[in-house]
Design a protein around this motif. Sequence first.
Motif, PDB file in Angstrom:
ATOM      1  N   ASN A   1       0.734 -12.626  -5.894  1.00  0.00           N
ATOM      2  CA  ASN A   1       1.409 -11.401  -5.484  1.00  0.00           C
ATOM      3  C   ASN A   1       1.694 -10.569  -6.724  1.00  0.00           C
ATOM      4  OD1 ASN A   1       3.674  -9.553  -4.696  1.00  0.00           O
ATOM      5  ND2 ASN A   1       3.394 -10.596  -2.754  1.00  0.00           N
ATOM      6  N   PRO A   2       1.400  -9.271  -6.695  1.00  0.00           N
ATOM      7  CA  PRO A   2       1.621  -8.433  -7.876  1.00  0.00           C
ATOM      8  C   PRO A   2       3.097  -8.332  -8.288  1.00  0.00           C
ATOM      9  CG  PRO A   2       0.532  -7.172  -6.132  1.00  0.00           C
ATOM     10  CD  PRO A   2       0.789  -8.539  -5.601  1.00  0.00           C
TER      11      PRO A   2
ATOM     12  N   ASP B   1       8.396  -3.513   3.718  1.00  0.00           N
ATOM     13  CA  ASP B   1       7.422  -3.961   2.716  1.00  0.00           C
ATOM     14  C   ASP B   1       6.730  -5.272   3.087  1.00  0.00           C
ATOM     15  OD1 ASP B   1       7.940  -1.782   1.112  1.00  0.00           O
ATOM     16  OD2 ASP B   1       9.385  -2.837  -0.160  1.00  0.00           O
ATOM     17  N   VAL B   2       7.317  -6.014   4.002  1.00  0.00           N
ATOM     18  CA  VAL B   2       6.797  -7.345   4.341  1.00  0.00           C
ATOM     19  C   VAL B   2       5.321  -7.314   4.755  1.00  0.00           C
ATOM     20  CG1 VAL B   2       7.031  -9.298   5.941  1.00  0.00           C
ATOM     21  CG2 VAL B   2       9.057  -8.340   4.810  1.00  0.00           C
ATOM     22  N   PRO B   3       4.876  -6.400   5.610  1.00  0.00           N
ATOM     23  CA  PRO B   3       3.450  -6.413   5.992  1.00  0.00           C
ATOM     24  C   PRO B   3       2.510  -6.210   4.805  1.00  0.00           C
ATOM     25  CG  PRO B   3       4.699  -4.988   7.464  1.00  0.00           C
ATOM     26  CD  PRO B   3       5.628  -5.385   6.361  1.00  0.00           C
ATOM     27  N   TYR B   4       2.923  -5.429   3.820  1.00  0.00           N
ATOM     28  CA  TYR B   4       2.074  -5.185   2.652  1.00  0.00           C
ATOM     29  C   TYR B   4       1.967  -6.432   1.770  1.00  0.00           C
ATOM     30  CZ  TYR B   4       2.319  -0.413   4.218  1.00  0.00           C
ATOM     31  OH  TYR B   4       2.223   0.715   4.984  1.00  0.00           O
ATOM     32  N   HIS B   5       3.105  -7.081   1.556  1.00  0.00           N
ATOM     33  CA  HIS B   5       3.085  -8.327   0.788  1.00  0.00           C
ATOM     34  C   HIS B   5       2.251  -9.381   1.514  1.00  0.00           C
ATOM     35  CE1 HIS B   5       5.994  -7.446  -2.404  1.00  0.00           C
ATOM     36  NE2 HIS B   5       6.625  -6.725  -1.507  1.00  0.00           N
TER      37      HIS B   5
ATOM     38  N   SER C   1       3.521  -1.806  -8.562  1.00  0.00           N
ATOM     39  CA  SER C   1       2.928  -0.582  -8.006  1.00  0.00           C
ATOM     40  C   SER C   1       1.729  -0.896  -7.108  1.00  0.00           C
ATOM     41  CB  SER C   1       2.515   0.385  -9.118  1.00  0.00           C
ATOM     42  OG  SER C   1       1.369  -0.085  -9.800  1.00  0.00           O
ATOM     43  N   LEU C   2       1.119  -2.085  -7.279  1.00  0.00           N
ATOM     44  CA  LEU C   2      -0.018  -2.441  -6.433  1.00  0.00           C
ATOM     45  C   LEU C   2       0.403  -2.692  -4.987  1.00  0.00           C
ATOM     46  CD1 LEU C   2      -2.036  -4.773  -8.822  1.00  0.00           C
ATOM     47  CD2 LEU C   2      -2.342  -2.323  -8.400  1.00  0.00           C
ATOM     48  N   ILE C   3       1.700  -2.842  -4.749  1.00  0.00           N
ATOM     49  CA  ILE C   3       2.237  -2.946  -3.392  1.00  0.00           C
ATOM     50  C   ILE C   3       2.975  -1.653  -3.047  1.00  0.00           C
ATOM     51  CG2 ILE C   3       3.911  -4.123  -1.899  1.00  0.00           C
ATOM     52  CD1 ILE C   3       1.791  -6.104  -2.358  1.00  0.00           C
ATOM     53  N   ASP C   4       3.798  -1.182  -3.962  1.00  0.00           N
ATOM     54  CA  ASP C   4       4.666  -0.029  -3.690  1.00  0.00           C
ATOM     55  C   ASP C   4       3.904   1.280  -3.496  1.00  0.00           C
ATOM     56  OD1 ASP C   4       6.745  -1.809  -3.956  1.00  0.00           O
ATOM     57  OD2 ASP C   4       7.247  -1.201  -6.005  1.00  0.00           O
ATOM     58  N   ASP C   5       2.847   1.488  -4.265  1.00  0.00           N
ATOM     59  CA  ASP C   5       2.014   2.684  -4.141  1.00  0.00           C
ATOM     60  C   ASP C   5       0.959   2.362  -3.085  1.00  0.00           C
ATOM     61  OD1 ASP C   5      -0.201   4.463  -4.425  1.00  0.00           O
ATOM     62  OD2 ASP C   5       0.400   4.921  -6.479  1.00  0.00           O
TER      63      ASP C   5
ATOM     64  N   PHE D   1      -2.332   0.030  -3.201  1.00  0.00           N
ATOM     65  CA  PHE D   1      -2.380  -1.162  -2.347  1.00  0.00           C
ATOM     66  C   PHE D   1      -3.712  -1.219  -1.609  1.00  0.00           C
ATOM     67  CE2 PHE D   1      -2.044  -2.785   1.960  1.00  0.00           C
ATOM     68  CZ  PHE D   1      -1.706  -4.106   1.717  1.00  0.00           C
ATOM     69  N   LYS D   2      -4.064  -0.116  -0.973  1.00  0.00           N
ATOM     70  CA  LYS D   2      -5.310  -0.056  -0.209  1.00  0.00           C
ATOM     71  C   LYS D   2      -6.514  -0.327  -1.113  1.00  0.00           C
ATOM     72  CE  LYS D   2      -7.864   3.159   2.738  1.00  0.00           C
ATOM     73  NZ  LYS D   2      -7.925   4.525   3.262  1.00  0.00           N
ATOM     74  N   GLU D   3      -6.535   0.274  -2.298  1.00  0.00           N
ATOM     75  CA  GLU D   3      -7.639   0.084  -3.236  1.00  0.00           C
ATOM     76  C   GLU D   3      -7.723  -1.371  -3.718  1.00  0.00           C
ATOM     77  OE1 GLU D   3      -6.779   3.010  -6.245  1.00  0.00           O
ATOM     78  OE2 GLU D   3      -7.302   4.679  -4.913  1.00  0.00           O
ATOM     79  N   THR D   4      -6.566  -1.970  -3.977  1.00  0.00           N
ATOM     80  CA  THR D   4      -6.536  -3.358  -4.465  1.00  0.00           C
ATOM     81  C   THR D   4      -7.061  -4.319  -3.406  1.00  0.00           C
ATOM     82  OG1 THR D   4      -4.647  -2.861  -5.892  1.00  0.00           O
ATOM     83  CG2 THR D   4      -5.023  -5.174  -5.364  1.00  0.00           C
ATOM     84  N   VAL D   5      -6.608  -4.166  -2.178  1.00  0.00           N
ATOM     85  CA  VAL D   5      -7.059  -5.046  -1.094  1.00  0.00           C
ATOM     86  C   VAL D   5      -8.550  -4.839  -0.838  1.00  0.00           C
ATOM     87  CG1 VAL D   5      -6.824  -5.504   1.380  1.00  0.00           C
ATOM     88  CG2 VAL D   5      -4.779  -5.311  -0.049  1.00  0.00           C
ATOM     89  N   GLN D   6      -8.992  -3.588  -0.838  1.00  0.00           N
ATOM     90  CA  GLN D   6     -10.421  -3.319  -0.645  1.00  0.00           C
ATOM     91  C   GLN D   6     -11.256  -3.930  -1.770  1.00  0.00           C
ATOM     92  OE1 GLN D   6     -10.398   0.977  -0.210  1.00  0.00           O
ATOM     93  NE2 GLN D   6     -10.430   0.830   2.025  1.00  0.00           N
ATOM     94  N   LYS D   7     -10.741  -3.863  -3.001  1.00  0.00           N
ATOM     95  CA  LYS D   7     -11.455  -4.433  -4.142  1.00  0.00           C
ATOM     96  C   LYS D   7     -11.573  -5.955  -4.006  1.00  0.00           C
ATOM     97  CE  LYS D   7     -11.278  -4.868  -9.146  1.00  0.00           C
ATOM     98  NZ  LYS D   7     -10.460  -4.675 -10.342  1.00  0.00           N
TER      99      LYS D   7
END
Length: 179
Positions: A58-59, A89-93, A154-158, A162-168
């Motif tokens: 987790n970031p 924030d829970v769904p993003y984490h 920021s990889l979760i908060d932004d 977040f979308k770019e990190t998960v896609q990557k």
Amino acid sequence: MMMIMMNMKKHSSKMINLSQLIIALLLFRPVVAPVPRCSPWLIINKLPESNSLTSDMNPYFPVPPCEYGGPAAALAAGDYDAVLINPLDVPYHTMHELVWLATKLPARLNRMLAGEEEFIQDSDILTEGYSYDKEQEGKFRTRQFGQATSRDASLIDDRQKFKETVQKLISEEQRKRRK
């Protein structure tokens, strides 16, 4: 098979530690997010933060120390965010951790079992608790243990990051499977 057994004997101390970690991970139910820095359930963060297998799951890891010394003092100071998880924030984490578990964990675990990557653990992280030293302010652990990565909330908060990190993560895994 004989080669695997020989390799396992050669790395038996690593295997025992890795086996203990796997058992611990199976006994503790998956967590939906890191708990805040002053949460009474701080061990939920410390378990994955303390080893090279999961420290970058987790970031938000490593979660900074609690400047209040614990949950009661944080609540008394009115800092509820230091103790309670923001449910928005829970769904993003959760999504980030699930994608990480599906993409990064299997390969890393295989490398560790094969003796290609060392499994390391720092028991001091497990026992550091809410430690906060005013003189150390700004010098807290930010490096994800055993990895070349650092905490980056920021990889979760932004949400765009977040979308770019998960896609990557997903794209990298898809490329590996095509090979």
